[in-house]
Design a protein around this motif. Structure first.
Motif, short mmCIF file in Angstrom:
data_model
loop_
_atom_site.label_atom_id
_atom_site.label_comp_id
_atom_site.label_asym_id
_atom_site.label_seq_id
_atom_site.Cartn_x
_atom_site.Cartn_y
_atom_site.Cartn_z
N ARG A 546 -6.97 -3.55 2.36
CA ARG A 546 -6.37 -4.87 2.52
C ARG A 546 -7.19 -5.75 3.48
O ARG A 546 -6.70 -6.74 4.01
CB ARG A 546 -4.92 -4.77 2.98
CG ARG A 546 -4.69 -3.94 4.22
CD ARG A 546 -3.22 -3.71 4.52
NE ARG A 546 -2.48 -4.93 4.74
CZ ARG A 546 -1.52 -5.36 3.94
NH1 ARG A 546 -1.16 -4.66 2.88
NH2 ARG A 546 -0.88 -6.48 4.20
N ASP A 567 -3.11 -4.96 10.44
CA ASP A 567 -2.40 -6.24 10.38
C ASP A 567 -1.70 -6.33 9.02
O ASP A 567 -2.34 -6.37 7.97
CB ASP A 567 -3.40 -7.38 10.54
CG ASP A 567 -2.74 -8.74 10.61
OD1 ASP A 567 -1.51 -8.83 10.39
OD2 ASP A 567 -3.46 -9.73 10.88
N ARG A 569 0.32 -8.77 8.01
CA ARG A 569 0.63 -10.13 7.56
C ARG A 569 -0.14 -10.43 6.27
O ARG A 569 -1.31 -10.07 6.15
CB ARG A 569 0.24 -11.15 8.63
CG ARG A 569 1.05 -11.04 9.93
CD ARG A 569 0.48 -11.98 10.98
NE ARG A 569 -0.91 -11.66 11.27
CZ ARG A 569 -1.68 -12.37 12.10
NH1 ARG A 569 -1.17 -13.43 12.72
NH2 ARG A 569 -2.94 -12.02 12.32
N PRO A 570 0.50 -11.10 5.31
CA PRO A 570 -0.19 -11.36 4.04
C PRO A 570 -1.19 -12.49 4.10
O PRO A 570 -2.05 -12.61 3.22
CB PRO A 570 0.97 -11.71 3.10
CG PRO A 570 2.03 -12.29 4.00
CD PRO A 570 1.91 -11.53 5.30
N ASP A 571 -1.14 -13.35 5.14
CA ASP A 571 -1.93 -14.57 5.11
C ASP A 571 -3.43 -14.32 5.18
O ASP A 571 -4.22 -15.09 4.64
CB ASP A 571 -1.49 -15.53 6.23
CG ASP A 571 -1.44 -14.87 7.59
OD1 ASP A 571 -1.28 -13.64 7.64
OD2 ASP A 571 -1.57 -15.58 8.59
N ASP A 572 -3.86 -13.26 5.85
CA ASP A 572 -5.30 -12.98 5.94
C ASP A 572 -5.65 -11.66 5.25
O ASP A 572 -6.74 -11.14 5.42
CB ASP A 572 -5.73 -12.94 7.41
CG ASP A 572 -7.24 -12.96 7.55
OD1 ASP A 572 -7.90 -13.67 6.78
OD2 ASP A 572 -7.77 -12.24 8.42
N TRP A 574 -6.68 -9.14 2.24
CA TRP A 574 -7.45 -9.19 1.00
C TRP A 574 -6.65 -8.44 -0.07
O TRP A 574 -6.97 -7.31 -0.43
CB TRP A 574 -8.82 -8.56 1.22
CG TRP A 574 -9.73 -9.37 2.10
CD1 TRP A 574 -9.38 -10.42 2.90
CD2 TRP A 574 -11.13 -9.18 2.27
NE1 TRP A 574 -10.48 -10.90 3.57
CE2 TRP A 574 -11.57 -10.16 3.20
CE3 TRP A 574 -12.06 -8.29 1.74
CZ2 TRP A 574 -12.90 -10.25 3.60
CZ3 TRP A 574 -13.39 -8.38 2.14
CH2 TRP A 574 -13.80 -9.36 3.05
#
Length: 719
Positions: A546, A567, A569-572, A574
């Motif tokens: 990811r 991390d 979080r989906p915002d960063d 891959w």
């Protein structure tokens, strides 16, 4: 404070070693053959003050001091003090002022506070000349170390395992996922906050479901034996996050426990294993028996050094310092010493029989194989493990090198050992950055490294393939950085490897340039798919799927913070890389042709059938001899036949599977490849692709000329 309570000691038994609790009494047994006296020290809180009660152990049997204390509670904290000869230059460092951990402690409570009183000798300072330093080193320090060291804990845990059983995943079916207990869940928003970073957090449904969904079979935990950070690391305000600095070979590290440090960590670890097993996931441990947290002769006295320094630590010459150090950590555990070898074997069996783990990855394994100073792969350690009725049936993974010139032993460990294959890592990295000098070595790595393992009768799964590991760049950083950026480690960027076989795709570090970002995603996907579809056992580093980044730090051993934690979080994230990794692992799982049990031979598995393995030139013909020496060739097709498989099914039946043609195209320019015209693959479809020209599901036929994008791969499946 301490009292003398010698009158309450019963003789007890010399077996088993460690603390064994019963309602009537707790038996203590500790191996210290050269000690002249050993005290058992019990600790209790009274009005906020820690009170120590010392009990002299009067019984000694076969080098083991022992005694029993009636009616002790579970959770009782204790330690030992040992007296005996003081001759530091000859490995006798007995000092009763130093409180020692039990080498067989099942749990450890409290932290080490680095202080000069931890040392058995008077610790010199930087202004001392050589003569003064030597004098201090040979002078016993009489200060009590108890205020600065942790305690061993009496444990009794009648855990209900129910119908728990090892999943016993075959090596051919194994997909290893290397993770850190704390770092994997510390930032996970779907794990209850009080469980994040713990054994219990790792066993929660969101985590287990994620591992299963990805296609993992085997979770490999970075070291969970009780950990002590090194003095120089602590002085920088950091810690040994990775955990390769063990002090308790039986004790789950209390820092990963949501249940406290008075024995609850043992139960919590078992609950974690039981939950992972229930989901069909194996648990293997990365274990560090090659050295201990006591460091070199000038290091602290915490356990082994105070009980039998000469026995536990290997020396260049018998009966004298200096230590023999092939670990880079100051000492090397001496597996030729019966007490040390027994400790390791007892520890391994404990983790299998009592904690239900499924195998081990051994850090710096050659250090454990040394007879005196030379490596002996028929020596005491490997021989003892091979004949052990418990250990010979679990997964045994060697890191086949240590920190010495002669320690590199890749391809040399005997069955049933399998090995980390760093030649796979280096070859695949070099190929995808077009620095491999051709494709000859790549073909060996893709097909199971027969050049390393076939000559002694082993199989492709003897190779544990990896592109990244905890040590080095993450997958994202591998395609984002040319240089290491280890400044946060406090060592002026001098630590960590300088030659990483990485490529930043044109810009160093993070960027918003869409072209470079897209190239990095594709390069990471190429590396990951290559790993998942190569013969052997793939090992994925947690978070690589990811796009986890350490911002270019390739030696984040001391970074217990967001640098190392996954991390979620989906915002960063891959997430495209996650999807393609999941797809590649599904293909591997569903098609035995992609996870062969035996080396393919380039000939038909049955008369009249296709070759089991063929290497295809981009022109559509089989590779000729001269092609293997073409250093400018960076495109290769790999045909694997599933018609039928060379390896029979579990009942001896001939299995039939789809055949695959996999194209690897590393050059930056677009290219062309020809699908061979023969009986191997008449009609096929794209089963997986990193090439935007060729989406999944596209149909192809023999003779088709495929335009391929620069730096891409295409997996064709026979229809």
């Amino acid at each position: 404070m301490h009292d003398d309570g010698a009158a309450t000691v019963w003789p007890g038994e010399h077996q088993p070693l460690g603390a064994t609790w019963s309602e009537e009494s707790t038996n203590f047994a500790v191996f210290a053959p050269e000690a002249t006296a050993v005290d058992l020290c019990l600790f209790e809180e009274h009005d906020g003050t820690l009170v120590e009660t010392r009990h002299r152990l009067t019984e000694k049997t076969l080098g083991i001091w022992h005694g029993a204390i009636p009616h002790l509670p579970v959770g009782q904290r204790y330690g030992f003090r040992a007296d005996g000869p003081w001759a530091p230059g000859r490995g006798r460092r007995f000092n009763p002022a130093k409180l020692l951990l039990d080498p067989y402690a099942r749990a450890i409570s409290g932290e080490v506070t680095h202080h000069d009183a931890l040392h058995a000798h008077v610790r010199p300072n930087r202004r001392d000349d050589a003569e003064t330093r030597s004098q201090k080193f040979h002078t016993r320090d009489e200060r009590d170390s108890a205020p600065y060291v942790p305690r061993s804990v009496v444990v009794h845990d009648p855990f209900d395992w129910g119908d728990d059983r090892s999943p016993k995943v075959r090596l051919t079916d194994t997909v290893v996922y290397e993770l850190h207990v704390k770092g994997f869940t510390k930032l996970h928003d779907r794990v209850p906050e009080h469980l994040r970073g713990t054994y219990a957090g790792l066993a929660t449904p969101p985590v287990v479901d994620y591992l299963k969904d990805l296609g993992i079979t085997t979770v490999e935990l970075l070291p969970v034996h009780e950990i002590v950070p090194e003095r120089h690391v602590a002085r920088l305000g950091l810690t040994n996050y990775w955990g390769y600095n063990s002090i308790g070979f039986f004790a789950p590290h209390h820092g990963y426990s949501a249940s406290g440090d008075r024995g609850g960590q043992v139960t919590e670890f078992k609950q974690m294993v039981k939950a992972l097993h229930a989901a069909g996931l194996e648990v293997i441990l990365d274990v560090v028996y090659n050295h201990t947290a006591e460091g070199g002769p000038d290091g602290p006295t915490l356990c082994f050094r105070g009980l039998d320094d000469y026995g536990y630590y290997k020396r260049v010459q018998p009966d004298q310092d200096p230590y023999f150090d092939v670990t880079g950590c100051g000492n090397t555990f001496d597996t030729t010493f019966p007490g040390a070898l027994r400790l390791i074997l007892d520890s391994l069996r404990y983790w299998v029989t009592e904690m239900h783990v499924d195998g081990f990855r051994f850090d710096l394994t050659p250090a454990l194989t040394r007879d005196r100073t030379a490596i002996d792969l028929r020596g005491s350690f490997l021989s003892a493990v091979a004949q052990d009725p418990v250990l010979r049936h679990v997964k045994l993974i060697a890191e086949p090198w240590d920190a010495s010139m002669d320690g590199y032993q890749v391809g040399r460990f005997p069955p049933p050992w399998v090995e980390w294959n760093d030649r796979y890592r280096d070859t695949v990295r070099d190929f995808w950055r077009t620095s491999s000098g051709g494709i000859r070595d790549l073909a060996y790595r893709l097909s199971g490294s027969s050049d390393l393992y076939a000559d002694d009768g082993r199989s492709p799964y003897a190779s544990v393939n990896f592109v990244t590991a905890h040590d080095g760049f993450t997958m994202r950083d591998l395609v984002s950085y040319d240089q290491k950026h280890n400044e946060p480690n406090g060592e002026r960027n001098t630590d960590g490897a300088n030659h990483n076989r990485s490529w930043n795709c044109g810009v160093e570090g993070e960027t918003v340039d869409p072209g470079i970002v897209a190239l990095r995603h594709r390069q990471a996907a190429n590396l990951m798919v290559t790993l998942c579809l190569s013969a052997g056992v793939p090992m994925i580093t947690a978070g690589d799927e990811r796009g986890r980044t350490q911002l270019g730090n390739n030696n984040a051993y001391s970074q217990d913070n967001e640098t190392s934690w996954v991390d979620w979080r989906p915002d960063d994230a891959w997430l495209d890389l996650y999807d393609i990794t999941k797809t590649a692992l599904r293909l591997r799982r569903e098609h035995p042709a992609l996870r062969q049990r035996h080396f393919l031979e380039g000939r038909p598995a049955v008369p009249g059938g296709p070759k089991d393995l063929a290497w295809i030139h981009p022109d559509g013909r089989e590779m000729a001899e001269q092609d293997w020496y073409d250093e400018g060739l960076h495109t290769l097709g790999m045909f694997v036949s599933g018609d039928p498989l060379r390896a029979p099914g579990p009942r001896g039946e001939r299995l039939r599977d789809a055949s695959f043609l996999i194209w690897f195209h590393a050059p930056p320019e677009h290219g062309k490849v020809v699908v061979p015209v023969n009986d191997w693959l008449q009609v096929g479809e794209v089963a997986l692709s990193t090439d935007p020209f060729h989406p999944t599901g596209e149909k192809v036929e023999a003779g088709d000329v495929l335009r391929v994008s620069g730096r891409s791969m295409i997996v064709l499946r026979q229809l």
